[in-house]
Scaffold this motif. Structure first.
Motif, PDB file in Angstrom:
ATOM      1  N   ASP A  16       0.823  -1.365   0.084  1.00  0.00           N
ATOM      2  CA  ASP A  16       0.034   0.199   0.036  1.00  0.00           C
ATOM      3  C   ASP A  16       0.881   1.326  -0.041  1.00  0.00           C
ATOM      4  O   ASP A  16       0.161   2.469  -0.119  1.00  0.00           O
ATOM      5  N   ASP A  17       1.981   1.339   0.236  1.00  0.00           N
ATOM      6  CA  ASP A  17       2.888   2.486   0.624  1.00  0.00           C
ATOM      7  C   ASP A  17       4.243   2.466  -0.244  1.00  0.00           C
ATOM      8  O   ASP A  17       5.071   3.450   0.229  1.00  0.00           O
ATOM      9  N   ILE A  18       4.475   1.763  -1.195  1.00  0.00           N
ATOM     10  CA  ILE A  18       5.710   1.662  -1.949  1.00  0.00           C
ATOM     11  C   ILE A  18       5.648   1.552  -3.334  1.00  0.00           C
ATOM     12  O   ILE A  18       4.718   1.002  -4.049  1.00  0.00           O
ATOM     13  N   GLU A  19       6.028   2.658  -3.985  1.00  0.00           N
ATOM     14  CA  GLU A  19       5.993   2.741  -5.311  1.00  0.00           C
ATOM     15  C   GLU A  19       7.074   3.229  -6.170  1.00  0.00           C
ATOM     16  O   GLU A  19       8.037   3.902  -5.721  1.00  0.00           O
ATOM     17  N   LEU A  20       7.369   2.237  -7.039  1.00  0.00           N
ATOM     18  CA  LEU A  20       8.653   2.360  -8.100  1.00  0.00           C
ATOM     19  C   LEU A  20       8.005   2.791  -9.320  1.00  0.00           C
ATOM     20  O   LEU A  20       7.185   2.801  -9.991  1.00  0.00           O
ATOM     21  N   THR A  21       8.818   4.063  -9.938  1.00  0.00           N
ATOM     22  CA  THR A  21       8.661   4.481 -11.053  1.00  0.00           C
ATOM     23  C   THR A  21       9.870   4.490 -11.889  1.00  0.00           C
ATOM     24  O   THR A  21      11.054   4.738 -11.498  1.00  0.00           O
ATOM     25  N   ILE A  22       9.713   3.977 -13.159  1.00  0.00           N
ATOM     26  CA  ILE A  22      10.900   4.026 -14.109  1.00  0.00           C
ATOM     27  C   ILE A  22      11.137   5.400 -14.570  1.00  0.00           C
ATOM     28  O   ILE A  22      10.045   6.210 -15.423  1.00  0.00           O
ATOM     29  N   VAL A  23      12.194   5.907 -14.241  1.00  0.00           N
ATOM     30  CA  VAL A  23      12.667   7.460 -14.486  1.00  0.00           C
ATOM     31  C   VAL A  23      13.308   7.528 -16.061  1.00  0.00           C
ATOM     32  O   VAL A  23      13.142   8.420 -16.721  1.00  0.00           O
ATOM     33  N   GLU A  24      14.276   6.416 -16.007  1.00  0.00           N
ATOM     34  CA  GLU A  24      15.128   6.431 -17.021  1.00  0.00           C
ATOM     35  C   GLU A  24      15.704   5.228 -17.686  1.00  0.00           C
ATOM     36  O   GLU A  24      15.788   4.327 -16.776  1.00  0.00           O
ATOM     37  N   ILE A  25      15.674   4.831 -18.869  1.00  0.00           N
ATOM     38  CA  ILE A  25      16.303   3.889 -19.600  1.00  0.00           C
ATOM     39  C   ILE A  25      17.407   4.192 -20.453  1.00  0.00           C
ATOM     40  O   ILE A  25      17.152   4.868 -21.611  1.00  0.00           O
ATOM     41  N   LYS A  26      18.666   3.964 -20.186  1.00  0.00           N
ATOM     42  CA  LYS A  26      19.697   4.238 -21.315  1.00  0.00           C
ATOM     43  C   LYS A  26      20.648   3.177 -21.286  1.00  0.00           C
ATOM     44  O   LYS A  26      21.272   2.479 -20.333  1.00  0.00           O
ATOM     45  N   GLY A  27      20.627   2.434 -22.415  1.00  0.00           N
ATOM     46  CA  GLY A  27      21.581   1.474 -22.936  1.00  0.00           C
ATOM     47  C   GLY A  27      20.880   0.183 -21.951  1.00  0.00           C
ATOM     48  O   GLY A  27      19.542  -0.190 -21.807  1.00  0.00           O
ATOM     49  N   ASP A  28      21.785  -0.654 -21.050  1.00  0.00           N
ATOM     50  CA  ASP A  28      21.354  -1.548 -20.237  1.00  0.00           C
ATOM     51  C   ASP A  28      21.014  -1.224 -18.824  1.00  0.00           C
ATOM     52  O   ASP A  28      21.232  -2.082 -18.052  1.00  0.00           O
ATOM     53  N   SER A  29      20.954   0.248 -18.771  1.00  0.00           N
ATOM     54  CA  SER A  29      20.897   0.351 -17.406  1.00  0.00           C
ATOM     55  C   SER A  29      19.593   1.346 -17.246  1.00  0.00           C
ATOM     56  O   SER A  29      18.962   1.949 -17.849  1.00  0.00           O
ATOM     57  N   VAL A  30      18.825   1.035 -16.097  1.00  0.00           N
ATOM     58  CA  VAL A  30      17.446   1.841 -15.743  1.00  0.00           C
ATOM     59  C   VAL A  30      17.627   2.486 -14.421  1.00  0.00           C
ATOM     60  O   VAL A  30      18.290   2.073 -13.382  1.00  0.00           O
TER      61      VAL A  30
END
Length: 84
Positions: A16-30
């Protein structure tokens, strides 16, 4: 292990209280943005593993190293002691 595919800006909710957001994808790094309560400890796994490894090595240090350290500490002058 649950494996998800997400795009930049998409989110994953954990409980209920943890949220992950994909901020950037660059090559094989997230890059992830993590929003969680302050009391939730968030650590990189490789750092935790390195600290655990160093702690194990320190506990298993040879007696000679421990003796040398003790001698060095005993040889230090107490700054509160009166001067000669």
């Amino acid at each position: 292990m649950l494996v998800l595919t997400r795009r930049i800006g998409e989110r994953v909710l954990i409980g209920d209280d943890i949220e992950l957001t994909i901020v950037e994808i660059k090559g094989d790094s997230v890059r992830l943005g993590i929003q969680a309560p302050r009391e939730t400890r968030i650590q990189r796994a490789e750092i935790v593993a390195a600290v655990e490894s160093e702690n194990r090595a320190a506990v298993q240090s040879p007696a000679a190293t421990q003796d040398a350290l003790q001698r060095a500490l005993n040889g230090r002058r107490d700054p509160a002691a009166p001067a000669d």
